[in-house]
Design a protein around this motif. Structure first.
Motif, short mmCIF file in Angstrom:
data_model
loop_
_atom_site.label_atom_id
_atom_site.label_comp_id
_atom_site.label_asym_id
_atom_site.label_seq_id
_atom_site.Cartn_x
_atom_site.Cartn_y
_atom_site.Cartn_z
N UNK A 113 0.79 -1.22 0.00
CA UNK A 113 0.00 0.00 0.00
C UNK A 113 0.82 1.27 0.00
N UNK A 114 2.13 1.17 0.21
CA UNK A 114 2.99 2.35 0.24
C UNK A 114 3.68 2.61 -1.09
N UNK A 115 4.64 3.54 -1.07
CA UNK A 115 5.41 3.90 -2.26
C UNK A 115 6.89 3.66 -1.99
N UNK A 116 7.67 3.57 -3.06
CA UNK A 116 9.10 3.36 -2.91
C UNK A 116 9.84 4.02 -4.06
N UNK A 117 11.02 4.56 -3.78
CA UNK A 117 11.88 5.15 -4.80
C UNK A 117 13.26 4.53 -4.67
N UNK A 118 13.79 4.05 -5.79
CA UNK A 118 15.09 3.39 -5.83
C UNK A 118 15.93 4.07 -6.90
N UNK A 119 17.21 4.32 -6.61
CA UNK A 119 18.12 4.92 -7.57
C UNK A 119 19.01 3.90 -8.23
N UNK A 120 19.06 3.91 -9.56
CA UNK A 120 19.96 3.05 -10.33
C UNK A 120 21.12 3.91 -10.83
N UNK A 121 22.34 3.56 -10.48
CA UNK A 121 23.51 4.37 -10.82
C UNK A 121 24.21 3.82 -12.06
N UNK A 122 24.71 4.76 -12.89
CA UNK A 122 25.42 4.40 -14.12
C UNK A 122 26.67 5.26 -14.25
N UNK A 123 27.70 4.65 -14.85
CA UNK A 123 28.97 5.35 -15.04
C UNK A 123 28.99 6.16 -16.32
N UNK A 124 28.07 5.90 -17.22
CA UNK A 124 27.99 6.62 -18.49
C UNK A 124 26.55 7.03 -18.74
N UNK A 125 26.37 8.01 -19.57
CA UNK A 125 25.03 8.45 -19.94
C UNK A 125 24.56 7.71 -21.19
N UNK A 126 23.28 7.82 -21.48
CA UNK A 126 22.73 7.19 -22.67
C UNK A 126 21.46 7.88 -23.09
N UNK A 127 21.03 7.60 -24.31
CA UNK A 127 19.87 8.30 -24.85
C UNK A 127 18.55 7.59 -24.55
N UNK A 128 18.61 6.32 -24.21
CA UNK A 128 17.38 5.55 -24.04
C UNK A 128 17.37 4.88 -22.67
N UNK A 129 16.19 4.88 -22.04
CA UNK A 129 16.04 4.29 -20.71
C UNK A 129 14.99 3.18 -20.74
N UNK A 130 15.21 2.17 -19.90
CA UNK A 130 14.26 1.08 -19.73
C UNK A 130 14.07 0.81 -18.25
N UNK A 131 12.87 0.40 -17.90
CA UNK A 131 12.60 -0.19 -16.60
C UNK A 131 11.89 -1.51 -16.86
N UNK A 132 12.46 -2.57 -16.31
CA UNK A 132 11.93 -3.90 -16.61
C UNK A 132 11.74 -4.70 -15.32
#
Length: 215
Positions: free
Chosen positions: A29-48
């Protein structure tokens, strides 16, 4: 160029190796926020959910922010080449538990995995009884109940208890199947009710005698 590609693959492998230790916990019933860290940038993002394949892809975007139902992601650049994808999931339920994968880039994608563990929400409907709250509730009940009402309550409790026990004894569905502990539990319940009622009557009579003495 070859050296850069080798370094990129090496960093990606390191991220996959650390994924087993990443566990995020949330409550039903609650909410959650998680950070995914990357060493390089990119133009496209996915969440799977688990691997980024077909129906497991929850979000796919080239924008800095995107939302799909209860899922949303946001891209934030944290350094010259480093970045973070913040994953937010609202209205958590138990079926949300499992592995999630953040993916950044398309030609040479980078991955960052985390495990989400959703626990059951506590039952807030059950009263949080403490000695103080029980005493306050009982005294309030005493002050609002008369001796006559207490006597009537005693008679009804005795009648109700006798009827309940008789039903358990004569019910054809329970014959031969009733646990002896059931009778013990019923007897204890009746005993507790009778003791509480007797205490109620005693306190009421004591209050009446005190009032008569003062008058």
């Amino acid at each position: 160029m070859k050296v850069c590609l080798i370094c990129l693959f090496f960093l990606t492998a390191l991220q996959d190796g650390d994924a087993d230790e990443r566990i995020s916990r949330g409550m039903e019933g609650g909410n959650i926020t998680v950070g995914c860290s990357f060493s390089f940038t990119g133009a496209k993002m996915y969440l799977c959910k688990e691997k980024c394949e077909r129906e497991n892809i929850l979000i796919e975007t080239r924008e800095n922010r995107a939302q799909n139902g209860r899922y949303s992601i946001e891209f934030v650049k944290t350094g010259f080449i480093s970045s973070v994808i913040y994953v937010n999931i609202t209205n958590l339920n138990r079926s949300d538990s499992g592995w999630y994968r953040c993916c950044l880039g398309s030609i040479i994608p980078q991955y960052d995995d985390f495990y989400l563990d959703v626990t059951e929400a506590p039952n807030t409907l059950e009263p949080n009884w403490t000695p103080e709250t029980f005493t306050a509730t009982f005294l309030s009940f005493l002050s609002s109940t008369s001796v006559t009402t207490a006597a009537t309550l005693t008679q009804r409790l005795n009648s109700s208890s006798s009827t309940t026990i008789q039903q358990f004894r004569t019910s054809p569905e329970l014959k031969g199947e009733t646990d002896p502990l059931l009778y013990v539990g019923l007897s204890l319940a009746v005993l507790i009710i009778l003791l509480a009622t007797a205490l109620l009557i005693y306190c009421q009579r004591k209050n009446l005698h005190q009032k008569k003495g003062e008058s």
